[in-house]
Design a protein around this motif. Structure first.
Motif, PDB file in Angstrom:
ATOM      1  N   ASP A  42      69.425  41.369 -34.990  1.00 26.17           N
ATOM      2  CA  ASP A  42      70.837  41.497 -34.626  1.00 26.17           C
ATOM      3  C   ASP A  42      70.979  42.520 -33.502  1.00 26.17           C
ATOM      4  N   THR A  43      71.860  42.195 -32.542  1.00 21.24           N
ATOM      5  CA  THR A  43      72.016  43.013 -31.348  1.00 21.24           C
ATOM      6  C   THR A  43      73.443  43.515 -31.241  1.00 21.24           C
ATOM      7  N   ARG A  44      73.558  44.758 -30.890  1.00 24.39           N
ATOM      8  CA  ARG A  44      74.858  45.368 -30.610  1.00 24.39           C
ATOM      9  C   ARG A  44      74.711  46.211 -29.344  1.00 24.39           C
ATOM     10  N   MET A  45      75.759  46.186 -28.532  1.00 15.36           N
ATOM     11  CA  MET A  45      75.697  46.879 -27.252  1.00 15.36           C
ATOM     12  C   MET A  45      76.999  47.646 -27.022  1.00 15.36           C
ATOM     13  N   HIS A  46      76.851  48.886 -26.614  1.00 11.55           N
ATOM     14  CA  HIS A  46      77.993  49.725 -26.265  1.00 11.55           C
ATOM     15  C   HIS A  46      77.822  50.132 -24.798  1.00 11.55           C
ATOM     16  N   ILE A  47      78.704  49.610 -23.936  1.00 15.56           N
ATOM     17  CA  ILE A  47      78.630  49.875 -22.498  1.00 15.56           C
ATOM     18  C   ILE A  47      79.616  50.983 -22.175  1.00 15.56           C
ATOM     19  N   TYR A  48      79.102  52.072 -21.628  1.00 15.17           N
ATOM     20  CA  TYR A  48      79.990  53.179 -21.308  1.00 15.17           C
ATOM     21  C   TYR A  48      79.981  53.547 -19.826  1.00 15.17           C
ATOM     22  N   TYR A  49      79.315  52.726 -18.995  1.00 13.69           N
ATOM     23  CA  TYR A  49      79.365  52.997 -17.566  1.00 13.69           C
ATOM     24  C   TYR A  49      79.002  51.720 -16.810  1.00 13.69           C
ATOM     25  N   LEU A  50      79.851  51.358 -15.868  1.00 16.91           N
ATOM     26  CA  LEU A  50      79.581  50.242 -14.961  1.00 16.91           C
ATOM     27  C   LEU A  50      79.919  50.686 -13.543  1.00 16.91           C
ATOM     28  N   GLU A  51      79.092  50.261 -12.602  1.00 15.90           N
ATOM     29  CA  GLU A  51      79.318  50.616 -11.198  1.00 15.90           C
ATOM     30  C   GLU A  51      78.886  49.444 -10.330  1.00 15.90           C
ATOM     31  N   SER A  52      79.768  49.014  -9.463  1.00 18.89           N
ATOM     32  CA  SER A  52      79.442  47.907  -8.574  1.00 18.89           C
ATOM     33  C   SER A  52      78.690  48.418  -7.362  1.00 18.89           C
ATOM     34  N   GLU A  53      77.640  47.715  -6.996  1.00 20.95           N
ATOM     35  CA  GLU A  53      76.862  48.017  -5.809  1.00 20.95           C
ATOM     36  C   GLU A  53      77.571  47.458  -4.581  1.00 20.95           C
ATOM     37  N   PRO A  54      77.135  47.820  -3.366  1.00 22.06           N
ATOM     38  CA  PRO A  54      77.699  47.180  -2.172  1.00 22.06           C
ATOM     39  C   PRO A  54      77.599  45.670  -2.242  1.00 22.06           C
ATOM     40  N   THR A  55      78.542  44.991  -1.603  1.00 22.06           N
ATOM     41  CA  THR A  55      78.669  43.545  -1.765  1.00 22.06           C
ATOM     42  C   THR A  55      77.425  42.806  -1.309  1.00 22.06           C
ATOM     43  N   TYR A  56      76.755  43.297  -0.270  1.00 24.24           N
ATOM     44  CA  TYR A  56      75.609  42.557   0.247  1.00 24.24           C
ATOM     45  C   TYR A  56      74.417  42.582  -0.702  1.00 24.24           C
ATOM     46  N   GLU A 178      82.006  43.362 -33.619  1.00 25.75           N
ATOM     47  CA  GLU A 178      81.832  44.347 -32.544  1.00 25.75           C
ATOM     48  C   GLU A 178      80.435  44.252 -31.940  1.00 25.75           C
ATOM     49  N   SER A 179      80.126  43.079 -31.443  1.00 24.68           N
ATOM     50  CA  SER A 179      78.815  42.881 -30.836  1.00 24.68           C
ATOM     51  C   SER A 179      78.684  43.612 -29.498  1.00 24.68           C
ATOM     52  N   ALA A 180      79.785  43.668 -28.728  1.00 25.28           N
ATOM     53  CA  ALA A 180      79.777  44.378 -27.443  1.00 25.28           C
ATOM     54  C   ALA A 180      81.056  45.190 -27.340  1.00 25.28           C
ATOM     55  N   ILE A 181      80.903  46.466 -27.027  1.00 21.49           N
ATOM     56  CA  ILE A 181      82.037  47.388 -26.964  1.00 21.49           C
ATOM     57  C   ILE A 181      82.038  48.039 -25.586  1.00 21.49           C
ATOM     58  N   ILE A 182      83.234  48.147 -25.022  1.00 20.29           N
ATOM     59  CA  ILE A 182      83.383  48.822 -23.747  1.00 20.29           C
ATOM     60  C   ILE A 182      84.705  49.573 -23.740  1.00 20.29           C
ATOM     61  N   PRO A 183      84.725  50.821 -23.320  1.00 25.27           N
ATOM     62  CA  PRO A 183      85.989  51.576 -23.304  1.00 25.27           C
ATOM     63  C   PRO A 183      86.949  51.030 -22.243  1.00 25.27           C
ATOM     64  N   GLU A 184      88.207  51.354 -22.423  1.00 25.13           N
ATOM     65  CA  GLU A 184      89.228  50.876 -21.498  1.00 25.13           C
ATOM     66  C   GLU A 184      89.081  51.492 -20.113  1.00 25.13           C
ATOM     67  N   ASP A 185      88.650  52.739 -20.039  1.00 24.76           N
ATOM     68  CA  ASP A 185      88.564  53.386 -18.737  1.00 24.76           C
ATOM     69  C   ASP A 185      87.372  52.930 -17.919  1.00 24.76           C
ATOM     70  N   VAL A 186      86.507  52.072 -18.473  1.00 28.92           N
ATOM     71  CA  VAL A 186      85.357  51.556 -17.742  1.00 28.92           C
ATOM     72  C   VAL A 186      85.688  50.222 -17.082  1.00 28.92           C
ATOM     73  N   ARG A 187      86.893  49.708 -17.302  1.00 29.27           N
ATOM     74  CA  ARG A 187      87.231  48.381 -16.788  1.00 29.27           C
ATOM     75  C   ARG A 187      87.479  48.379 -15.283  1.00 29.27           C
ATOM     76  N   TYR A 188      87.559  49.551 -14.669  1.00 29.31           N
ATOM     77  CA  TYR A 188      87.733  49.624 -13.223  1.00 29.31           C
ATOM     78  C   TYR A 188      86.422  50.105 -12.611  1.00 29.31           C
ATOM     79  N   LEU A 189      85.805  49.250 -11.816  1.00 35.24           N
ATOM     80  CA  LEU A 189      84.469  49.525 -11.311  1.00 35.24           C
ATOM     81  C   LEU A 189      84.473  49.890  -9.839  1.00 35.24           C
ATOM     82  N   GLY A 190      85.595  50.283  -9.297  1.00 32.51           N
ATOM     83  CA  GLY A 190      85.660  50.568  -7.875  1.00 32.51           C
ATOM     84  C   GLY A 190      86.002  49.313  -7.093  1.00 32.51           C
ATOM     85  N   ASP A 191      85.012  48.494  -6.797  1.00 33.07           N
ATOM     86  CA  ASP A 191      85.238  47.272  -6.032  1.00 33.07           C
ATOM     87  C   ASP A 191      85.702  46.125  -6.915  1.00 33.07           C
ATOM     88  N   TYR A 192      85.472  46.233  -8.220  1.00 34.49           N
ATOM     89  CA  TYR A 192      85.835  45.163  -9.140  1.00 34.49           C
ATOM     90  C   TYR A 192      86.684  45.715 -10.285  1.00 34.49           C
TER      91      TYR A 192
END
Length: 465
Positions: A42-56, A178-192
């Motif tokens: 069984d797998t569970r994932m908690h994502i607490y940081y996302l960052e978009s790289e340059p588009t290219y 709750e297989s995947a959890i992500i905080p609300e403040d992580v939903r804005y990734l800069g470019d996305y």
């Protein structure tokens, strides 16, 4: 096992119990749990940081806390100490126990979790359940489609796959709650902006091993997929690309309000807007990968370039008309169709007019009398008698005074009939080339904005849907 005598009881510490459970005399870490076939992880994932790289680069960074849970009855200690609820240990115990070989399929460095001992926590429950928790920081590739850039939506996946065991021996699956959890403040990734996350269980047929003479079976490997639906934040591109390019197109229309004599100012405005638009598009295109299809920003660039180019062509055409020095152009009707048609070839229209339209009766009569007068003067020397001289004088007076009203009406009847039969109607209009140039400028002030607004309605409708 024989020769494996390690004294443990309920008074033993958690470290002693764990040493007993993982001792080589009773536990083989290279062998999977024999009671469980296939082994459910069984797998569970908690994502607490996302960052978009340059588009290219078409990738993004993720920091996550990954937890794998499986059952290994060989590590059960409830018969030894039922009061001990849980045993926690560090990464030092990982080489001593069996762990599933899993890795991130679309990760840049292809990290195998077992080989990474940094930030690892292993917990044991009394019934033999193992909780393997690790912190990961990885760069995930995203196969993006940029057809609607910068108003695109991307579906990027994080794929966790089995490295060693096929679906007959091991099954990866998401936990039900709750297989995947992500905080609300992580939903804005800069470019996305993160719209949603969708966990999914599945198989990877592309990694299956084909059956051969040495391996008659076809192996399939299970995987768990976490799909991110990302929407690009297009406000930056609207403010730094679409709005400036729109203002450049509008600026190119300023030439329609200037006099045709102001050629240096009109040329400067047209060339400056074109070069600025090219530099602006090159700056935006430098942050994009080279793709073989047309993006929506390419369509916008071509349209803006076409509008500025047409304004330059209109300037060149107006200047050519203005330099014809008030050449008269005859129009059949004072409508846009005939004005444009005559402006394309004003000289040919003037020449056809002079050749096809006969002269007026007065001009024809004057030319006839003039030729008669010349004939009379020329033949005066040949008249021998005085009576003939008086007749000639009377004839010359008649020539100078013109015919009488009755004769005049009868004389002019035939040319009028010819004129009415072959000349254009009296409602025909004459314009000079400079009048036509000013007329085209006035029409361009309305036509160019109308078609640009029409293009915007068509463009933004397609982008929205």
């Amino acid at each position: 096992m024989e020769g494996c005598h390690i004294p443990v009881d309920r008074n033993s510490s958690a470290t002693d119990i764990l040493s007993y459970l993982t001792h080589p005399c009773r536990y083989n870490p290279r062998q999977s749990p024999p009671e469980e076939t296939p082994i459910a992880v069984d797998t569970r994932m908690h994502i607490y940081y996302l960052e978009s790289e340059p588009t290219y680069n078409l990738q993004f960074k993720a920091q996550m806390l990954l937890q794998l849970k499986w059952k290994d009855r060989r590590l059960s200690y409830k018969m030894i100490d039922p009061a001990l609820k849980e045993i926690h240990t560090s990464h030092r115990v990982v080489p001593k126990i069996w762990t599933p070989y899993v890795y991130l399929t679309n990760e840049k460095n292809s990290l195998i979790l077992r080989s990474s001992h940094k930030d690892v926590l292993v917990s044991f429950l009394p019934d033999g359940e193992v909780l393997y928790t690790t912190r990961l920081k990885s760069t995930i590739f995203c196969w993006a489609q940029l057809g609607k850039f910068p108003f695109d939506h991307q579906r990027c996946q994080l794929i966790l796959d089995s490295w060693r065991y096929s679906s007959e021996n091991l099954i990866l699956r998401w936990e039900l709650n709750e297989s995947a959890i992500i905080p609300e403040d992580v939903r804005y990734l800069g470019d996305y902006k993160l719209i949603s996350m969708t966990p999914k269980n599945g198989l990877i047929p592309t990694l299956s091993k084909k059956s051969t003479a040495y391996s008659p079976k076809e192996y399939r490997y299970t995987c768990v997929t976490l799909t991110f639906l990302l929407a690009r934040n297009y406000q930056y591109y609207v403010m730094h690309y679409y709005l400036p390019s729109t203002l450049l197109v509008i600026l190119s229309w300023v030439t329609f309000f200037l006099e045709p004599e102001a050629l240096p100012a009109r040329v400067t405005i047209g060339i400056s807007t074109m070069l600025t638009l090219l530099a602006l598009s090159a700056e935006v295109g430098s942050s994009l990968p080279n793709v073989s299809y047309i993006r929506s920003n390419d369509v916008w660039f071509v349209a803006c370039t076409a509008f500025i180019m047409l304004s330059l062509i209109e300037l060149a055409f107006i200047n050519s008309l203005w330099r014809k020095n008030l050449l008269p152009v005859f129009l059949k009707k004072p409508t846009s169709k005939y004005i444009i048609k005559s402006s394309l070839s004003p000289k040919r229209a003037h020449r056809r007019r002079s050749l096809s339209v006969p002269s007026s009766p007065e001009i024809r009569r004057g030319s006839t009398l003039s030729s008669l007068n010349q004939f009379t003067v020329k033949s005066l020397e040949d008249l021998p008698s005085l009576s003939q001289m008086f007749e000639l004088r009377e004839l010359r007076r008649t020539v100078d005074e013109g015919p009488r009203p009755a004769e005049r009406s009868s004389t002019s009847s035939e040319p009028e009939m010819l004129s009415s039969a072959s000349a254009p109607s009296l409602c025909s209009t004459t314009m000079t080339t400079q009048d036509i140039a000013l007329w085209i400028d006035r029409k361009s002030r309305v036509v160019f904005p109308f078609f640009f607004v029409l293009f915007n309605l068509f463009y933004w409708t397609l982008i929205r849907y």
